[in-house]
Design an enzyme around this catalytic site. Structure first.
Site, PDB file in Angstrom:
ATOM      1  N   ASN A  32     -34.163  36.556  20.481  1.00  0.00           N
ATOM      2  CA  ASN A  32     -34.298  36.740  21.928  1.00  0.00           C
ATOM      3  C   ASN A  32     -35.629  37.373  22.331  1.00  0.00           C
ATOM      4  O   ASN A  32     -36.103  37.171  23.434  1.00  0.00           O
ATOM      5  CB  ASN A  32     -33.138  37.599  22.455  1.00  0.00           C
ATOM      6  CG  ASN A  32     -32.889  38.828  21.613  1.00  0.00           C
ATOM      7  OD1 ASN A  32     -32.635  38.724  20.400  1.00  0.00           O
ATOM      8  ND2 ASN A  32     -32.963  39.982  22.209  1.00  0.00           N
ATOM      9  N   THR A  78      -6.593  35.246  31.227  1.00  0.00           N
ATOM     10  CA  THR A  78      -6.811  34.064  32.059  1.00  0.00           C
ATOM     11  C   THR A  78      -8.265  33.625  31.937  1.00  0.00           C
ATOM     12  O   THR A  78      -9.180  34.434  32.080  1.00  0.00           O
ATOM     13  CB  THR A  78      -6.475  34.383  33.527  1.00  0.00           C
ATOM     14  OG1 THR A  78      -5.111  34.812  33.572  1.00  0.00           O
ATOM     15  CG2 THR A  78      -6.669  33.171  34.423  1.00  0.00           C
ATOM     16  N   CYS A 115     -32.216  46.504  27.911  1.00  0.00           N
ATOM     17  CA  CYS A 115     -31.140  47.371  27.427  1.00  0.00           C
ATOM     18  C   CYS A 115     -30.385  47.865  28.645  1.00  0.00           C
ATOM     19  O   CYS A 115     -30.962  48.020  29.721  1.00  0.00           O
ATOM     20  CB  CYS A 115     -31.781  48.477  26.609  1.00  0.00           C
ATOM     21  SG  CYS A 115     -31.008  50.057  26.687  1.00  0.00           S
ATOM     22  N   GLN A 125     -29.642  32.018  22.383  1.00  0.00           N
ATOM     23  CA  GLN A 125     -30.981  31.728  22.923  1.00  0.00           C
ATOM     24  C   GLN A 125     -31.458  30.316  22.569  1.00  0.00           C
ATOM     25  O   GLN A 125     -32.320  29.766  23.271  1.00  0.00           O
ATOM     26  CB  GLN A 125     -32.002  32.750  22.410  1.00  0.00           C
ATOM     27  CG  GLN A 125     -31.779  34.169  22.909  1.00  0.00           C
ATOM     28  CD  GLN A 125     -32.095  34.352  24.388  1.00  0.00           C
ATOM     29  OE1 GLN A 125     -32.637  33.469  25.059  1.00  0.00           O
ATOM     30  NE2 GLN A 125     -31.738  35.507  24.920  1.00  0.00           N
ATOM     31  N   HIS A 180     -24.916  31.984  30.856  1.00  0.00           N
ATOM     32  CA  HIS A 180     -26.053  32.318  31.731  1.00  0.00           C
ATOM     33  C   HIS A 180     -27.405  32.118  31.057  1.00  0.00           C
ATOM     34  O   HIS A 180     -28.428  32.129  31.725  1.00  0.00           O
ATOM     35  CB  HIS A 180     -25.902  33.731  32.315  1.00  0.00           C
ATOM     36  CG  HIS A 180     -26.108  34.860  31.363  1.00  0.00           C
ATOM     37  ND1 HIS A 180     -27.164  35.726  31.451  1.00  0.00           N
ATOM     38  CD2 HIS A 180     -25.385  35.280  30.296  1.00  0.00           C
ATOM     39  CE1 HIS A 180     -27.080  36.641  30.496  1.00  0.00           C
ATOM     40  NE2 HIS A 180     -26.004  36.390  29.780  1.00  0.00           N
ATOM     41  N   GLY A 239     -21.667  35.699  25.737  1.00  0.00           N
ATOM     42  CA  GLY A 239     -22.190  35.599  24.374  1.00  0.00           C
ATOM     43  C   GLY A 239     -21.846  36.819  23.535  1.00  0.00           C
ATOM     44  O   GLY A 239     -21.583  36.704  22.331  1.00  0.00           O
ATOM     45  N   SER A 280     -23.693  31.221  25.240  1.00  0.00           N
ATOM     46  CA  SER A 280     -23.563  32.021  26.466  1.00  0.00           C
ATOM     47  C   SER A 280     -23.955  31.170  27.669  1.00  0.00           C
ATOM     48  O   SER A 280     -25.009  30.521  27.662  1.00  0.00           O
ATOM     49  CB  SER A 280     -24.478  33.248  26.366  1.00  0.00           C
ATOM     50  OG  SER A 280     -24.587  33.885  27.626  1.00  0.00           O
TER      51      SER A 280
END
Ligand code: PLP
Length: 364
Positions: free
Chosen positions: A139, A223, A306, A167, A187, A71, A185
Site C-alpha cells: 500500500n 446481516t 493511521c 491494493q 473502497h 479488507g 476491499s
C-alpha cells in the site's frame, strides 16, 4: 483558487459512478436477504448476483466468496480462521490489518527493493505446517511480491498461502488461483467504504471471526451490508487493469521530475502498481511535506494513513533498509479518475514545497 488534486487513491479510491448507482438502487430495497418473504427474496437475489459478479471478476466460485465489511475484516478472517494448528509467517511489509491479526508471527524479510526474500521463505517453510500471509501489492510503495514463486514454494511445503490483494485488485491482474485465500476491499476498487470479501480456494473451510445468524454459510455472522456490497461489485467490474498505462505514464512523469530534484523513489527497481510512488525527500519529515502539499490543495499520504492521524516512521520503508529516511517519504497514489494534468500540477506543488523547505535553516 486551484481545484483540489486528490492523489490518495491507496487510502480510498473516489467512488465510481457505476458503484454510486448500484448503492442507491440497493438502498431502496427494504428486505433483509435472510427474510423468507418476497422483499427478503428480492434482496437475496441482488446479494447472490453481486456475489457471482465479484467471484467472476476475480476468478473464483460464488460459493467460496465470503462477504465482509471491508479488507481489514477479510484479512483478519483469513489469518485467524486458517491459523489453527499452523505457524503463521508474514511478510515484513504487510499491512497492519494482517500484522495485528497475527501477533507472534514469524516475519519474512524483504529485499531493499521491497520484494519478498524467496530464499528466506523457503528456509522458513522447512518446519511444521505453516500459514503464509503475503500482500500482492504494497500500500505504501506499490511493490508487487513474486507471488507465483512464493505460491509454488508454499505448495511444495504443504503450507497455506493467504494473499492480501486489497491494493492490487482492479489495478493489476490478480492470480487468485495461486492463493488459498484472497482478501479484497470495496473502497479500494472505487466502491463505497464498508464492503469487502474473502475468496477461498474451493473446499477450504475456516473458523468464523463473527458468529451469529449463520449468514455466509456460517463463515461470517451478521446481516450482509447489501448496498455497500452491490457498490463493490459494480466497482470491481468497472476497475480495469488495462487502464493502468495512463496512470503509469503520469506516475513516471512525477518520478522523473522529482528524482531530478533530489527525491528518492522507494522500490524503484521492483515491479510495482502503476498508480503508486513513494517519494523520499531526505531530511524533511513526511508530516511536514503532507501538510505543505495539503495547503497547496494536493492530497497525499505519509506512508500509510493511521487512524490517529499521526505520522510515524514507516515500517515498510524501515524493512527495506531506509533508516532515517523511512520518516521522510510521502505516498502519491493516482486515482482512477486522475486528471491529465495531475503530474504537472503535482510536480509544480512539490517543487515549490521543496524550495521553501530547503530555505529553512533547520531543514536545509
Ligand atoms: N490491506 C491493505 C494492503 C490495505 O492497504 C488496506 C487499507 O489501506 C487494508 C488491507 C484494509 O482495508 P479496509 O480499509 O477495507 O479495511
Amino acid at each position: 483558487m486551484q481545484p483540489e488534486l486528490y492523489l490518495d487513491a491507496n487510502a480510498t479510491e473516489p467512488l465510481r459512478p457505476e458503484a454510486r448507482a448500484a448503492v442507491l438502487a440497493a438502498l431502496d430495497m427494504p428486505g433483509n436477504p435472510s427474510s423468507v418473504h418476497a422483499a427478503g427474496r428480492a434482496a437475496r437475489r441482488v446479494l447472490e448476483g453481486t456475489r457471482e459478479r465479484i467471484a467472476a471478476t476475480f476468478g473464483g466460485s460464488p460459493a467460496d466468496l465470503v462477504l465482509t465489511a471491508g479488507g481489514t475484516e477479510a484479512n483478519a478472517l483469513a489469518v485467524r480462521g486458517l491459523a489453527a494448528g499452523r505457524r503463521v509467517l508474514v511478510g515484513a511489509t504487510e499491512h497492519p490489518a494482517v500484522l495485528a491479526a497475527a501477533p507472534g508471527a514469524e516475519v519474512l524479510p524483504v529485499h531493499s527493493d521491497g520484494t519478498l526474500d524467496l530464499g528466506a521463505l523457503e528456509r522458513a517453510l522447512a518446519g511444521p505446517p505453516a500459514l503464509v500471509c503475503l500482500m500482492a501489492a504494497n500500500n505504501e510503495t506499490g511493490v508487487l511480491h513474486p507471488l507465483a514463486e512464493a505460491a509454488a514454494l508454499c505448495r511444495k511445503a504443504g503450507a497455506l498461502l493467504h494473499v492480501d490483494a486489497v491494493q492490487a485488485a482492479g489495478r493489476v491482474p490478480v492470480a487468485s488461483d495461486q492463493a488459498d485465500s484472497l482478501a479484497l476491499s470495496g473502497h479500494k476498487l472505487g466502491g463505497p467504504k464498508g464492503a469487502g470479501a474473502l475468496l477461498l480456494r474451493p473446499g477450504l473451510s475456516l473458523s468464523p471471526l463473527v458468529t451469529g445468524g449463520g449468514q455466509e454459510r456460517g463463515r461470517r455472522g451478521g446481516t450482509e451490508p447489501l448496498p455497500a456490497i452491490a457498490g463493490m461489485a459494480a466497482a470491481a467490474e468497472a476497475a480495469r487493469p488495462e487502464a493502468a498505462a495512463r496512470l503509469a505514464a503520469l506516475r513516471d512523469a512525477i518520478e522523473a521530475a522529482c528524482a531530478a530534484q533530489g527525491a528518492i523513489v522507494a522500490g524503484a527497481g521492483a515491479p510495482r502498481l502503476p498508480n503508486t510512488t513513494s517519494l523520499v525527500l531526505p531530511g524533511v519529515p513526511a508530516e511536514t511535506q503532507v501538510i505543505a502539499l495539503d495547503l497547496a490543495g494536493v492530497r497525499v499520504s505519509a506512508g500509510a494513513a493511521c487512524s490517529s492521524g499521526k505520522v510515524g516512521r514507516s515500517h515498510v520503508l524501515a524493512a527495506m533498509g531506509l533508516g532515517e529516511d523511512a520518516a521522510c517519504a510521502i505516498r502519491v497514489s493516482l486515482p482512477w479518475n486522475a486528471p491529465e494534468d495531475a503530474a504537472d500540477r503535482f510536480v509544480a506543488a512539490w517543487s515549490a514545497m521543496r524550495e521553501r523547505l530547503a530555505r529553512r535553516p533547520a531543514l536545509a
